[in-house]
Every structure is written in structure tokens, then in C-alpha cells.
Design an enzyme around this catalytic site. Structure first.
Site, mmCIF file in Angstrom:
data_model
loop_
_atom_site.group_PDB
_atom_site.id
_atom_site.type_symbol
_atom_site.label_atom_id
_atom_site.label_comp_id
_atom_site.label_asym_id
_atom_site.label_seq_id
_atom_site.Cartn_x
_atom_site.Cartn_y
_atom_site.Cartn_z
ATOM 1 C CG HIS A 36 -79.139 79.417 3.211
ATOM 2 N ND1 HIS A 36 -78.175 80.389 3.139
ATOM 3 C CD2 HIS A 36 -78.866 78.677 4.315
ATOM 4 C CE1 HIS A 36 -77.332 80.248 4.158
ATOM 5 N NE2 HIS A 36 -77.736 79.221 4.889
ATOM 6 C CG HIS A 112 -77.600 84.693 9.009
ATOM 7 N ND1 HIS A 112 -77.336 84.867 7.664
ATOM 8 C CD2 HIS A 112 -76.773 83.690 9.420
ATOM 9 C CE1 HIS A 112 -76.409 83.998 7.280
ATOM 10 N NE2 HIS A 112 -76.050 83.285 8.327
#
Length: 316
Positions: A36, A112
Site C-alpha cells: 500500500h 502521499h
């Protein structure tokens, strides 16, 4: 059992160690370990917070970047191993969040919360080099989010991917099995989260379904994944996310916490759930299992071992 095993701790070639009927079934019926936010190991602490983040966080970043950016990096970092190390550990599914960094010489990075230090070209080139050394391994690259990418950037990205991997790309027109991939030299499946781009390029797969609970509570994560199992699985690839998700309330109430510490406290419970799962075509079976900090508790090995169950069932 006919499943040949690599030495302990060596999962770099785990697909080549599969035997029997497992090499003839679709890859979406195997248990595959995934990463992930795979590129978050190299987040740039000097990067401004992305405009896709909340308005409050953007304002805070402009006022006190020395506080905001380290905090964002603490919670946005979900991996510590570089992509080559993740491959060597057995990871075969990579969640890649692509972003365009305006004004930079190399425009395409990952993101991110903030941008990464490593570019898309550098990361994917590392994958290509690794695949040359591991000719029987197959990877699934999921390109998504596409922060600030316009039509021009999408063309550039797809052109780079197709030029880099060439004949190694496995198109969605075939049912991928290890036997097929070995025979055709196809080692890369690219899932692309843009329907218009996918329609224009026959080498690209549509977006792979990713199930995650959006919660910092591991018990809620397990409960959610159990609910999804009861609802049935897709006919092709799909991922189940073990990843925890913090919210602003959790961060405020845990000022000294980090994503890694939160994950470490939950990893035994989450992996215990994984150990009792099984891959296969049935409605309650799993396919790709994604986690944060894939270096913790031999996560890839736990997922890979699920294929033993499938082999034993095929031998009955």
C-alpha cells in the site's frame, strides 16, 4: 506436497517456486502480497503539502511548514523499504500514486500528502532491471490518483511505461496464468485509473478494485473485510487492504504517534486474520493482500503461504 519452497527469508523468486496446477490457474486466484502506497518510503520533507489535501492543512503548511511537513511525513510514510527491497521480499502488487510536480525538470513523481524524492522514471526503471534478473516473476503496477496530470502528462507516462516494458506487458485480452506469462515473456500487468486512457491503449488494464476500511482500528478493518468477503469477490483481480487509516482526531489525540507505531501495534491481529484466509475462485476467497510496512512480521511470507492451501485442495 509438491509446492517447492525457497529457503527461509528468500521470497525474491516465489512465483518460480510454485508448482503443480498453481501455474495454470489465473493470477487472480492466487494469494499475492501487495504494498500500500509503495513509494512513500521516499517522501520529501521539504515538499509543500499537496493542494489535494484539506484547506486547513494547506493554510497550516504556509504558516508553519517546519511543523506541518514533518507531521505529514510521519503519518504519510507507510513503507520503509525501497521498491527493489520490496520485490526481493516477495511483493508483487504496487500501489503507485502518480503526481505531476510543476516546474520540476522531471515532472512525474509519486505522492502521499507531499511529493516523493524519487521520480516515476527512476522507480519503474528499477522494476525493469529487477525483472531482467527474475524472469519468472510477474508484477502488478497500479497507477492511480494522478495529481495535477493533464492529457500531456498522461501521454508521457503511458509512452514511458510501454517503451520501458515493451513485450513484457501482459494485456487484459488474455487470462494471465504463470504458465502463459512464462511462455510469452510477459511479466508486467499495468492497471491505470483513467478510463479514457485505458480505452486508447490495449496494453493497460482498468483499475483494480481495492477494499479498505478507512479506519485506524484494526478490528474495524477486519470486520469490514469480512463484510466484503460475504458480499462476494470480483471475477478478476482485486485487493484487500490491511492498511490502517488515521483521521485528524486520531492524530490530535496521539501527538507522539506515527503510522509505523500504529501499524506495529496492530500487525499481529491483522496477520492472524490473513493466516486463516484462502485464495481461489470461490466467493469468499482472497486474491491480493496489501499492507503497510511490509517489512513487519514477514508479511509477504504469510500471504504467499496461503497458496499451500490451494495446492493441497487441487491435489485431492
Amino acid at each position: 506436497m509438491n509446492l517447492r519452497r525457497a529457503k527461509e527469508g528468500e521470497n525474491a523468486d516465489w512465483m518460480s517456486f510454485l508448482s503443480g496446477k498453481l501455474v495454470n490457474i489465473p493470477l487472480w486466484d492466487l494469494a499475492i502480497p501487495g504494498s500500500h502506497d509503495a513509494m512513500s518510503y521516499c517522501l520529501d520533507r521539504r515538499s509543500p503539502v499537496l493542494k489535494s489535501e484539506s484547506r486547513f492543512l494547506q493554510v497550516l503548511d504556509r504558516l508553519v511548514p517546519c511543523f506541518t511537513r514533518p507531521c505529514v511525513v510521519r503519518w504519510a510514510t507507510t513503507q520503509t523499504w525501497c521498491i527493489s527491497d520490496q520485490l526481493n521480499a516477495g511483493i508483487r502488487f504496487f500501489d503507485l500514486r502518480v503526481a505531476c510536480k510543476k516546474g520540476s525538470k522531471e515532472a512525474l513523481y509519486f505522492s502521499h500528502g507531499v511529493y516523493t524524492l524519487q521520480t516515476v522514471k527512476e522507480a519503474l526503471s528499477a522494476v525493469a532491471v529487477w525483472l531482467q534478473q527474475h524472469s519468472e516473476e510477474v508484477v502488478i503496477l497500479v497507477c492511480s490518483h494522478f495529481y495535477e496530470l493533464g492529457e500531456r502528462e498522461h501521454r508521457h507516462l503511458v509512452s514511458f511505461i510501454t517503451g520501458l516494458f515493451g513485450h513484457k506487458l501482459c494485456p487484459p485480452q488474455v487470462t494471465p496464468t504463470l504458465r502463459h506469462c512464462w511462455g510469452s515473456g510477459q511479466q508486467v500487468i499495468v492497471s491505470y485509473d483513467n478510463e479514457d486512457v485505458v480505452k486508447q491503449h490495449k496494453q493497460l488494464w482498468p483499475m483494480i478494485s481495492y477494499r479498505y476500511a478507512d479506519s485506524p482500528d484494526p478490528k474495524k478493518v477486519i470486520s469490514y473485510l469480512e463484510q466484503q468477503k460475504a458480499a462476494g469477490r470480483p471475477a478478476e483481480f482485486f485487493a484487500s487492504g490491511l492498511n490502517l487509516t488515521e483521521d485528524s482526531s486520531y492524530v490530535v489525540h496521539h501527538p507522539c504517534e506515527t503510522m509505523r507505531r500504529m501499524t506495529m501495534k496492530a500487525v499481529s491481529l491483522l496477520l492472524g486474520w490473513v493466516e486463516v484466509q484462502r485464495p481461489g475462485p470461490q466467493s469468499t476467497c482472497l486474491n491480493i493482500v496489501c499492507g503497510d510496512f511490509v517489512d513487519l512480521n514477514e508479511f509477504p511470507a504469510v500471504v504467499i503461504a496461503l497458496n499451500d492451501k490451494l495446492l493441497m485442495e487441487n491435489q485431492r
